[in-house]
Design a protein around this motif. Structure first.
Motif, PDB file in Angstrom:
ATOM      1  N   LEU A  92      35.309  30.599  37.041  1.00  0.00           N
ATOM      2  CA  LEU A  92      34.600  29.331  37.142  1.00  0.00           C
ATOM      3  C   LEU A  92      35.117  28.635  38.393  1.00  0.00           C
ATOM      4  CD1 LEU A  92      35.058  28.223  33.428  1.00  0.00           C
ATOM      5  CD2 LEU A  92      33.110  29.422  34.407  1.00  0.00           C
ATOM      6  N   ASP A  93      34.274  28.449  39.384  1.00  0.00           N
ATOM      7  CA  ASP A  93      34.720  27.869  40.656  1.00  0.00           C
ATOM      8  C   ASP A  93      33.722  26.824  41.133  1.00  0.00           C
ATOM      9  OD1 ASP A  93      35.767  27.245  43.113  1.00  0.00           O
ATOM     10  OD2 ASP A  93      35.908  29.304  43.810  1.00  0.00           O
ATOM     11  N   LEU A 132      40.384  34.290  32.268  1.00  0.00           N
ATOM     12  CA  LEU A 132      39.553  33.213  32.803  1.00  0.00           C
ATOM     13  C   LEU A 132      40.269  32.516  33.948  1.00  0.00           C
ATOM     14  CD1 LEU A 132      37.078  31.240  32.508  1.00  0.00           C
ATOM     15  CD2 LEU A 132      38.490  29.950  30.897  1.00  0.00           C
ATOM     16  N   ALA A 133      39.582  32.342  35.069  1.00  0.00           N
ATOM     17  CA  ALA A 133      40.091  31.567  36.206  1.00  0.00           C
ATOM     18  C   ALA A 133      39.256  30.298  36.331  1.00  0.00           C
ATOM     19  CB  ALA A 133      39.997  32.377  37.495  1.00  0.00           C
ATOM     20  N   ASN A 144      37.255  25.826  22.231  1.00  0.00           N
ATOM     21  CA  ASN A 144      36.961  26.867  21.234  1.00  0.00           C
ATOM     22  C   ASN A 144      36.697  28.255  21.821  1.00  0.00           C
ATOM     23  OD1 ASN A 144      37.201  25.021  19.145  1.00  0.00           O
ATOM     24  ND2 ASN A 144      35.056  24.465  19.234  1.00  0.00           N
ATOM     25  N   ALA A 145      37.394  28.610  22.855  1.00  0.00           N
ATOM     26  CA  ALA A 145      37.278  29.946  23.444  1.00  0.00           C
ATOM     27  C   ALA A 145      38.541  30.739  23.105  1.00  0.00           C
ATOM     28  CB  ALA A 145      37.090  29.853  24.954  1.00  0.00           C
ATOM     29  N   THR A 146      38.372  32.028  22.903  1.00  0.00           N
ATOM     30  CA  THR A 146      39.497  32.898  22.577  1.00  0.00           C
ATOM     31  C   THR A 146      39.703  33.880  23.725  1.00  0.00           C
ATOM     32  OG1 THR A 146      38.965  32.741  20.227  1.00  0.00           O
ATOM     33  CG2 THR A 146      40.387  34.570  20.900  1.00  0.00           C
ATOM     34  N   PHE A 147      40.961  34.089  24.113  1.00  0.00           N
ATOM     35  CA  PHE A 147      41.303  34.967  25.224  1.00  0.00           C
ATOM     36  C   PHE A 147      42.172  36.106  24.692  1.00  0.00           C
ATOM     37  CE2 PHE A 147      40.987  30.567  26.606  1.00  0.00           C
ATOM     38  CZ  PHE A 147      39.848  30.661  27.389  1.00  0.00           C
ATOM     39  N   LEU A 148      41.713  37.346  24.922  1.00  0.00           N
ATOM     40  CA  LEU A 148      42.381  38.514  24.356  1.00  0.00           C
ATOM     41  C   LEU A 148      42.769  39.519  25.431  1.00  0.00           C
ATOM     42  CD1 LEU A 148      39.753  39.107  21.529  1.00  0.00           C
ATOM     43  CD2 LEU A 148      41.998  38.053  21.251  1.00  0.00           C
ATOM     44  N   ASN A 149      43.915  40.133  25.263  1.00  0.00           N
ATOM     45  CA  ASN A 149      44.340  41.305  26.032  1.00  0.00           C
ATOM     46  C   ASN A 149      44.350  41.092  27.548  1.00  0.00           C
ATOM     47  OD1 ASN A 149      44.445  42.813  23.557  1.00  0.00           O
ATOM     48  ND2 ASN A 149      42.219  42.935  23.662  1.00  0.00           N
ATOM     49  N   VAL A 155      44.468  32.270  30.793  1.00  0.00           N
ATOM     50  CA  VAL A 155      43.738  31.311  31.612  1.00  0.00           C
ATOM     51  C   VAL A 155      44.570  31.021  32.856  1.00  0.00           C
ATOM     52  CG1 VAL A 155      42.751  28.987  31.753  1.00  0.00           C
ATOM     53  CG2 VAL A 155      42.657  30.240  29.599  1.00  0.00           C
ATOM     54  N   GLY A 156      43.942  31.120  34.022  1.00  0.00           N
ATOM     55  CA  GLY A 156      44.586  30.752  35.276  1.00  0.00           C
ATOM     56  C   GLY A 156      43.896  29.505  35.838  1.00  0.00           C
TER      57      GLY A 156
END
Length: 160
Positions: A92-93, A132-133, A144-149, A155-156
């Motif tokens: 996302l930029d 996610l960047a 409500n987002a899930t970040f896996l593996n 998240v950066g």
């Protein structure tokens, strides 16, 4: 208050790559097997639109890049999954938000609040990427987002 009441336009992605305005058609909860359609739909969305991603598994060979002042709303069972190595699965930029020439032409140089967001779903980096960047945002909601593996990061923030 519903999103429609707030004046936010919803865009829905179907397996055929069609873009639907509300209401999204029933039966759009399918597995999209062509990730280029998802990127094309995001790129074609208008400023202020909300790109809705129905439930399903979306295999991505390249990052999903969002840079056109649109928001992302994912079904809780929508999974964006890396299938090849990359830096981030989703980038996302909002660099254009900082372009003073653009701001002077379109917004009289005011610091605008675009109410942009990324809500829901799962990003599965599959050990091949970070998840996610988020870069160059002033006003942004992540919910409500899930970040896996993630290979290195879930998240950066300000990764460029």
């Amino acid at each position: 208050m519903t999103k429609k009441a707030m004046g936010i336009g919803l865009v829905s992605v179907c397996i055929c790559g069609c873009v639907w305005r509300p209401p999204a058609p029933a039966g759009c909860d399918v597995v999209v097997t062509d990730p280029t359609r998802l990127q094309e739909t995001v790129a074609a969305a208008r400023q202020g639109d909300v790109v809705y991603v129905p439930k399903g598994i979306y295999p991505l060979e390249t990052p999903l890049c969002v840079s056109n002042r649109v928001s992302m709303l994912l079904h809780k069972d929508a999974v964006l999954r890396a299938v090849k190595p990359m830096d981030y699965v989703v980038k996302l930029d909002m660099r254009a938000q900082y372009d003073r020439k653009l701001m002077e032409k379109t917004f009289s140089g005011r610091d605008e609040d675009y109410n942009l967001f990324y809500i829901g779903g799962r990003i599965d980096a599959n050990g091949l990427a970070s998840c996610l960047a988020i870069d160059n945002y002033r006003h942004f909601t992540l919910e409500n987002a899930t970040f896996l593996n993630g290979r290195k990061y879930g998240v950066g923030i300000e990764t460029t």
